[in-house]
Motif scaffolding. Structure first.
Motif, mmCIF file in Angstrom:
data_model
loop_
_atom_site.group_PDB
_atom_site.id
_atom_site.type_symbol
_atom_site.label_atom_id
_atom_site.label_comp_id
_atom_site.label_asym_id
_atom_site.label_seq_id
_atom_site.Cartn_x
_atom_site.Cartn_y
_atom_site.Cartn_z
ATOM 1 N N ILE A 171 -36.772 61.853 152.629
ATOM 2 C CA ILE A 171 -36.574 61.340 153.989
ATOM 3 C C ILE A 171 -35.117 60.985 154.255
ATOM 4 C CG2 ILE A 171 -37.261 59.555 155.636
ATOM 5 C CD1 ILE A 171 -39.450 61.556 155.006
ATOM 6 N N MET A 181 -39.399 71.063 151.486
ATOM 7 C CA MET A 181 -38.624 70.239 150.565
ATOM 8 C C MET A 181 -38.357 71.033 149.289
ATOM 9 S SD MET A 181 -40.243 66.418 150.785
ATOM 10 C CE MET A 181 -40.494 65.606 152.381
ATOM 11 N N GLU A 220 -41.013 72.201 146.621
ATOM 12 C CA GLU A 220 -42.381 72.166 147.143
ATOM 13 C C GLU A 220 -43.018 73.561 147.166
ATOM 14 O OE1 GLU A 220 -44.237 69.785 147.525
ATOM 15 O OE2 GLU A 220 -45.857 70.376 148.875
ATOM 16 N N ARG A 261 -44.125 74.479 143.828
ATOM 17 C CA ARG A 261 -45.338 73.739 143.461
ATOM 18 C C ARG A 261 -46.572 74.434 144.050
ATOM 19 N NH1 ARG A 261 -48.460 68.615 144.905
ATOM 20 N NH2 ARG A 261 -47.921 68.975 147.073
ATOM 21 N N GLN A 303 -44.582 73.176 157.203
ATOM 22 C CA GLN A 303 -45.308 72.407 158.228
ATOM 23 C C GLN A 303 -44.980 70.928 158.077
ATOM 24 O OE1 GLN A 303 -49.443 73.451 158.745
ATOM 25 N NE2 GLN A 303 -50.027 71.371 159.270
ATOM 26 N N VAL A 304 -44.982 70.452 156.832
ATOM 27 C CA VAL A 304 -44.702 69.040 156.568
ATOM 28 C C VAL A 304 -43.286 68.661 157.003
ATOM 29 C CG1 VAL A 304 -44.329 67.368 154.697
ATOM 30 C CG2 VAL A 304 -46.399 68.774 154.725
ATOM 31 N N LEU A 316 -41.911 66.005 159.917
ATOM 32 C CA LEU A 316 -41.076 64.859 159.520
ATOM 33 C C LEU A 316 -39.728 64.865 160.232
ATOM 34 C CD1 LEU A 316 -41.828 64.724 155.676
ATOM 35 C CD2 LEU A 316 -42.654 63.161 157.455
#
Lengths: 423, 423
Positions: free
Chosen positions: B16, B43, B46, B49, B75-76, B80
């Motif tokens: 963040i 990120m 990610e 992962r 999407q995340v 954010l």
């Protein structure tokens, strides 16, 4: 060919090994000749991680963007379960909330499901595919992603079951069913084979946390038969053959042999008691108490009004009013009441968080008198003081001192004949 | 009012705090009076992962479900960043691939963008909102999520810039621009202010890994001006005022004063050399070599054919054929060639991975003779042996021994006048 919905929670989806176990369980239902839709949660901990990101980005996050972020958790597990199913020869595909679509209202982060389009789902199921559907998500009219609020995957599962006319909706959880009471308190608690929607609502709302209350209400409204069963035989063991769980059904479905006056006993230590002393004994006085609490959106539960102090030289008659609020709302309740002390006119506000609510629940009490009386007698014989009482058609609740919770649950469990036979 | 696209990679979105830095950088462009669309990566770590989950679920995963899983990362971050922008007073909203939509073909996991609908995007930008768009994703005609393949977010950014008629597309990366050569080898390498699409394609494909090659090709086709610039002043420092980066533009835009014969020097150690000895010197022999490699989808790069051995008593004339393949494809290449030894008729297969390809690149060589000659002379003077040569309109490449890579790059950088003035 029967249709069923299977719903798996975050613990069951935590990692590929467990997702493989879920796939194997789904395969068994397919091989038994069922058309299957699977509703999945995010991996355990993932939703917390995503919510944490949103809060870190802004304390006042836009719920529309929050929904974009947190819905990703279930998107991931639905794709992974589809892959795991295909890997063991089960045709499967994922259907995201916006793809089916699952229509919701526009209350982002706490949306309610409206209708679910089933044309594509029907075609997929009829073609022999397992439909893997992420729980907790839908799409609003404008085409933006919505989520249903925490624990919403149970509601998704019941809504999908209703839309596709499923014979039953199996909810796989960390527990293996609904018990007559908390087995940590009463080792001889029995797993219930059947329980009615109404009883489940009362048991859930007073502390037996197995299913999201909203999902039970929806199942009752839509007549969806819900089964709660365990996805694990032990806390970390891979899912083995599942024991029968608890069926949650309409009262008419309960077999006569199963019928008991009392189905279960719940306890809840998350209540706080507030007493206002010397409230003027006049019309409108009680309304003056509860209006500010309602304005603050605080749910008042049990209410008792003591015998009035007689009017005399000291002034007009007065009465003490006692009620309970959720423990988490106690501070706000005190603020609201103190702010209205002028209008209410009480002398003193006394509060106590060291209380517990004990409830006996059962549809059988509709036709059996003496349930409440037996409860009071049983507790009285053990010297347990009752501070407040409330009743509904299928429930009697009493407020007692917190320290007596376990004793009260045990003696009531025995008194109502709920103890399992010794093994 | 100018429109620009800003694209941030995974390192810029890793957590963040960094997303907040990105938001601050976006705010500056908005306050400068621009309409801004931001394209974001997942990120850092990610996507790996999520890809790992898919591979663990099944080695042969369904690419359609893979796309559902891996698209969740962007999407995340798009949600954010929208939240982080709103938190500093910049109106913003996320637009997922299926929401705009970004139409792609149905080549799941490696889709190509077709058209991008801009009606909703135009309305949003005109209303003063920053549009946050997840890179790497789109939607196929049937309504399923697609992804563009690794590194596809650069391509998303260029495609969005083309669709919305952006004045430029700023790609924020871990490096602060495109250099005349690798600064780790030549400390006096200079950052280029401008470079043409064609040069960038040659530099990228031979080792200067700054932008995904596909995105440069798309920018060239669509005439999108791309700027590469750094999101960090140091490897871990928060993004500060950004120094000017490198503009990638059409040849006609390059200012006369900037024009040099050679723009940059690239090296690539990921090639492997294969020599087939005593290939029969007859029509069709070379075709017999490269057909099995093409069938195996292996790209052959440099090819040289030695002077034929004369025909004589020992049999018909023969020749040695040398070529390079990507190092990662060497084993498969050897298999394919050995399998075709009968048809090809070579005596021996010799391979060598200790080679490097050195390329001098520049659109200026179109109008300047002697570039290749200068290269050979310069290397010869330092005793560097040339094993193979290939040329294109704007590039000359030679294959040398791997150990001489750094020496070759340094002497060529000096010979072509690319060294920066000493500070």
């Amino acid at each position: 060919m029967a249709r069923i919905v299977m719903k798996f929670g975050g613990t069951s989806m935590a990692g590929i090994e467990r997702i493989r176990s879920v796939a194997a369980r789904v395969k068994r239902e397919v091989e038994a000749g069922n058309q299957v839709a699977v509703v999945v949660s995010a991996m355990a901990g993932e939703t917390d991680r995503l919510v944490g990101f949103c809060r870190e980005a802004s304390a006042l996050y836009d719920p529309r963007e929050y929904d974009v972020v947190v819905s990703a958790g279930e998107q991931v597990t639905s794709g992974l379960l589809a892959i795991a199913l295909q890997a063991i020869g089960v045709p499967a595909r994922s259907w995201l909330g916006w793809q089916l679509p699952i229509h919701t209202d526009e209350a982002f982060a706490k949306a309610r499901i409206g209708t679910i389009d089933t044309a594509a789902l029907d075609a997929s199921l009829s073609a022999g595919e397992v439909a893997v559907i992420p729980g907790f998500q839908g799409v609003a009219e404008g085409g933006r992603i919505t989520t249903l609020g925490r624990g919403g995957s149970d509601t998704s599962a019941v809504a999908v079951a209703a839309a596709m006319g499923a014979e039953r909706c199996d909810i796989y959880t960390d527990v293996d069913g609904v018990y007559t009471t908390d087995p940590r308190i009463v080792p001889r608690a029995r797993k219930l084979h059947q329980v009615t929607y109404e009883e489940m609502l009362e048991l859930a709302s007073v502390g037996a946390k197995v299913l999201q209350t909203r999902s039970v209400g929806l199942a009752m409204k839509e007549g969806v038969r819900v089964q709660v069963l365990s996805s694990f035989t032990g806390p970390d063991a891979p899912m083995a053959d599942t024991l029968p769980g608890t069926m949650i059904v309409g009262e008419e479905e309960i077999e006569a042999v199963e019928r008991q006056v009392i189905t279960g006993i719940a306890h809840d230590k998350n209540e706080a008691k507030i007493t206002l002393t010397r409230v003027p004994d006049k019309p409108g006085a009680v309304a003056a108490i509860f209006a500010p609490l309602a304005d603050a959106n605080i749910n008042v539960d049990m209410i008792i009004q003591n015998i009035a102090h007689q009017a005399g030289q000291a002034g007009p008659g007065s009465t003490d009013v006692t009620f309970t609020v959720p423990g988490a709302d106690l501070a706000r309740s005190i603020d609201a009441l103190n702010g209205a002390q002028g209008e209410i006119g009480f002398a003193e506000l006394v509060h106590d968080t060291r209380v517990a609510k004990i409830s006996v629940v059962g549809v059988g009490m509709r036709s059996h008198a003496g349930v409440a009386s037996q409860m009071f007698t049983t507790l009285g014989q053990r010297g347990i003081n009752i501070q407040a009482i409330s009743t509904s058609e299928i429930k009697v609740s009493v407020l007692i001192h917190e320290d007596e919770t376990e004793l009260a649950v045990r003696v009531l469990h025995t008194a109502y004949g709920l103890d399992a036979e010794a093994a």
